[in-house]
Enzyme design. Structure first.
Site, PDB file in Angstrom:
ATOM      1  N   GLU A   1      -1.883  -1.774  -4.204  1.00 24.95           N
ATOM      2  CA  GLU A   1      -1.730  -2.118  -5.820  1.00 24.95           C
ATOM      3  C   GLU A   1      -2.714  -2.967  -6.305  1.00 24.95           C
ATOM      4  O   GLU A   1      -3.081  -2.715  -7.344  1.00 24.95           O
ATOM      5  CB  GLU A   1      -0.131  -2.141  -6.059  1.00 24.95           C
ATOM      6  CG  GLU A   1       0.745  -1.091  -5.708  1.00 24.95           C
ATOM      7  CD  GLU A   1       0.958  -1.062  -4.433  1.00 24.95           C
ATOM      8  OE1 GLU A   1       0.801  -1.562  -3.552  1.00 24.95           O
ATOM      9  OE2 GLU A   1       1.889   0.060  -4.083  1.00 24.95           O
TER      10      GLU A   1
ATOM     11  N   HIS B   1      13.937  -1.560  -3.914  1.00 26.67           N
ATOM     12  CA  HIS B   1      12.954  -0.473  -4.786  1.00 26.67           C
ATOM     13  C   HIS B   1      13.979  -0.307  -6.199  1.00 26.67           C
ATOM     14  O   HIS B   1      13.869   0.653  -6.711  1.00 26.67           O
ATOM     15  CB  HIS B   1      13.141   0.935  -3.997  1.00 26.67           C
ATOM     16  CG  HIS B   1      12.081   1.153  -2.904  1.00 26.67           C
ATOM     17  ND1 HIS B   1      12.180   0.321  -1.786  1.00 26.67           N
ATOM     18  CD2 HIS B   1      11.035   1.830  -2.915  1.00 26.67           C
ATOM     19  CE1 HIS B   1      11.111   0.434  -1.033  1.00 26.67           C
ATOM     20  NE2 HIS B   1      10.333   1.508  -1.678  1.00 26.67           N
TER      21      HIS B   1
END
Lengths: 342, 327
Positions: free
Chosen positions: B62, B131
């Site tokens: 990322e 998450h």
């Protein structure tokens, strides 16, 4: 002595280039380097006199790298670097007045007094900063090269960062993508041997120029104190990249004479080490020697250039000091680019 | 205006595709966006239409691909960067905050960054703490960024289109639970939703329920239940967190004189706290009762369904609180 012989060896390697420049060209390079040196020295002294605040990272000792890179690259190639950016800004064509104005928080500063020492930009001159997070500019450069390739433009991104950033994940992630997508980017590690105050031997495993090997990015170690070596390596690398081969990596073996920033007395290294490099490998001295031995330039001519540089710096300081402080009205501008602006 | 029934995910895809047809400088990059057709199928068919030059699978790095997008945006391109989850995007927060948000200011207006970052945010699918997190407040805290949270398919399309055309970096916070929801979407390539405007979901006179993303849906559900109890609730979906539509909030409070702010994020220094501050600063005199907030439980989000659901504010909870306040 080890330093001397290594430097000598590299120097000999590119001797063939010594006569390829015209005297005028080479004198212009010398003038750039001596001006960068005098300018940075002046910045250091103005800092100590309290004319500026914050961080201030000087480039003294590393001048051959940016000078050689500028000489070897083409008009239209893009440059991006770290917080140690004054010399890269100046060599991109940003004036000393604009840099000093920025350092002193004046309205004439290149970033209107909002960026400071570490954040100077001028896209019209293909200079993209000036970034403060170690390793942060490496993915940015990779994206600039992505844009150039996407638009099918003939421009190479030259991305400068230090040996500290050469340990970062940001760099490795960038290498992976640049190699995968064959992006036109030249990664230039300016190895000044210290990641802030931590010596190379204590912060980095392996060799910097081999950092790209797992990705198939060719790398080369270059004597970054020798203008000719830098020029040759970057010329070749840019040619390789322009041919569509993807990225390349160069490790410039250089040295910074001052501390990491103004607050750093550099007690982690011996004075003799710094002095040894200054007397044996100084980039300006080396170029001066070639000018005198191969181009019949006299020592007085070089001294005259030095004097000229000092005068130019003094003049820039005068202009910068005359400028008003950064405008209070700018406090709330440039936060969000409105949709009317291009 | 002609309407078509569409899921949120298809509306998003159509919004992105229309902008890519309109502007060759727009590209989509992210984890699984191309061959896989999107980790949540939000880019289904886009590789086929636009080719691998413009729909690009990134490595799962990322920090790197976000920085790459920002660098391309500096050059004037208009990247859409997709994250499989905003939880993963934490690794890229340096590039979002330090590079995308701040460079325009630091450069004195010389280097802009017209980029879109988007992906799923929040919780509710039994994927456990790493998450499950709403990061809206973290990014909305930073000047230089715009942050939007579309709830309806029409807003998903209209806001993604506005985000692509915007000159500022825009973060689009989506939610996996929204992707399959259907709604009416106006037809036409140039139907935009303005960034910075709240959506008045339902008019009412007794109390204002304010939410964003999933919590706006809970507010809507609660308002329907409240109607049966004789409480006429107004519902505001903030839709854009930064810039915030303060006037829509103030106007509603002046009418209802009561409010509950609901969030699927943590309460500490959160979005509801900000909304309450706005009400206190700009509509204090209109209040007949203290403003209340209802937030995610202050715990790392658990895995088991019933435990996870217990950590989220439910419509029932909002109804109880609203009845108390309106009594």
């Amino acid at each position: 002595m080890a330093v001397k012989s290594a430097a000598k060896k590299k120097f000999n390697l590119v001797k063939s280039l010594h006569n390829q420049f015209t005297k005028e060209d080479l004198l212009a390079q010398y003038e750039s380097m001596i001006q960068l040196r005098r300018f940075q020295e002046k910045v250091g002294s103005l800092y100590q006199q309290g004319y500026m605040g914050g961080f201030c990272h000087l480039y003294i000792g590393q001048e051959a790298v940016i000078t050689g890179a500028k000489a070897a690259s083409k008009e239209g190639d893009d440059f991006i670097t770290t917080y140690r950016c004054h010399a890269h800004a100046a060599m991109s064509g940003i004036s000393m007045e604009e840099i000093l104005g920025e350092l002193m928080g004046r309205s004439t500063g290149i970033s209107k007094g909002k960026g400071g020492s570490m954040h100077m930009f001028d896209p019209d001159k293909h200079f993209w900063g000036g970034h403060g997070i170690v390793g942060g500019n490496v993915p940015l450069a990779t994206g600039m090269a992505f844009a150039a390739k996407y638009r099918e433009e003939d421009r190479v991104t030259l991305c400068f960062f230090g040996d500290g950033a050469a340990d970062s994940g940001a760099m490795f992630e960038s290498f992976n993508m640049a190699a995968l997508w064959k992006l036109p980017v030249l990664y230039i590690i300016e190895n000044n041997h210290f990641s802030m105050g931590t010596a190379k031997e204590r912060h980095a495993a392996g060799e910097f120029y081999k950092r790209g090997e797992p990705f198939g990015i060719p790398g080369k170690k270059v004597d970054g104190m020798d203008f000719f070596a830098v020029y040759e390596a970057i010329s070749e690398a840019c040619e390789y990249i322009r041919a569509g081969n993807g990225p390349m990596l160069l490790e410039m073996d250089t040295y910074r004479y001052k501390g990491h920033s103004m607050s750093d007395p550099a007690k982690y290294r011996k004075r003799e080490d710094v002095d040894g490099i200054k007397t044996k490998r100084d980039p300006i001295m080396q170029l001066g020697n070639v000018l005198m031995s191969n181009y019949k330039v006299k020592e007085e001519d070089l001294k005259a250039l030095d004097k000229k540089a000092k005068e130019a710096v003094a003049k820039a300081v005068e202009i910068a000091l005359d400028a008003p402080k950064a405008d209070m009205a700018e406090l709330y501008t440039d936060i969000i680019q409105s949709n009317g602006e291009k | 205006m002609n309407m078509i029934k569409q899921t949120y995910r298809d509306a998003l895809r159509d919004g992105m595709s229309e902008e890519m047809r309109r502007d060759a400088e727009v590209f989509l990059m992210g984890e699984e966006v191309a061959e896989y057709q999107g980790a949540y199928k939000c880019s289904a068919g886009m590789l086929e239409e636009f080719g691998p030059k413009r729909v690009i699978d990134s490595p799962i790095t990322e920090l790197g691909f976000t920085g790459l997008g920002v660098g391309a945006a500096f050059m004037g391109m208009r990247p859409i960067i997709e994250y499989m989850s905003w939880s993963f995007a934490l690794l890229s927060s340096d590039q979002i905050i330090n590079s995308a948000a701040k460079t325009y200011y630091m450069s004195g207006g010389k280097v802009g960054c017209p980029i879109v970052f988007r992906g799923i945010n929040g919780l509710g699918k039994m994927v456990a703490a790493q998450h499950s997190h709403d990061y809206t407040n973290m990014y909305a805290n930073c000047p230089g960024l715009k942050v939007v949270c579309p709830v309806t398919p029409a807003d998903a399309k209209g806001l993604i289109k506005s985000a692509v055309r915007d000159n500022a970096p825009v973060l689009v916070m989506e939610n996996e639970r929204l992707y399959g929801m259907e709604g009416d979407v106006p037809e036409g390539d140039d139907v935009l939703v303005e960034i910075g405007k709240a959506r008045l979901v339902r008019e009412g006179k007794d109390i204002t329920l304010i939410g964003y993303s999933m919590s706006a849906l809970q507010c809507e559900k609660a308002a329907e239940m409240l109607a049966k109890e004789g409480v006429d609730a107004e519902v505001i979906d903030l839709r854009s967190i930064r810039p915030l539509d303060k006037s829509a909030i103030v106007k509603s409070i002046q009418k209802t004189n009561r409010a509950i702010v609901v969030e699927e994020g943590y309460s500490f220094a959160g979005i509801a706290a900000e909304i309450m501050a706005v009400i206190s600063e700009e509509a204090f005199d209109a209040l007949d009762a203290p403003v209340e907030r209802m937030s995610l439980k202050d715990i790392p989000i658990p895995y088991a369904d019933h435990l996870e659901q217990a950590s989220i504010v439910q419509a029932d909870d909002i109804v109880k609180k609203a009845v108390q306040i309106c009594k």
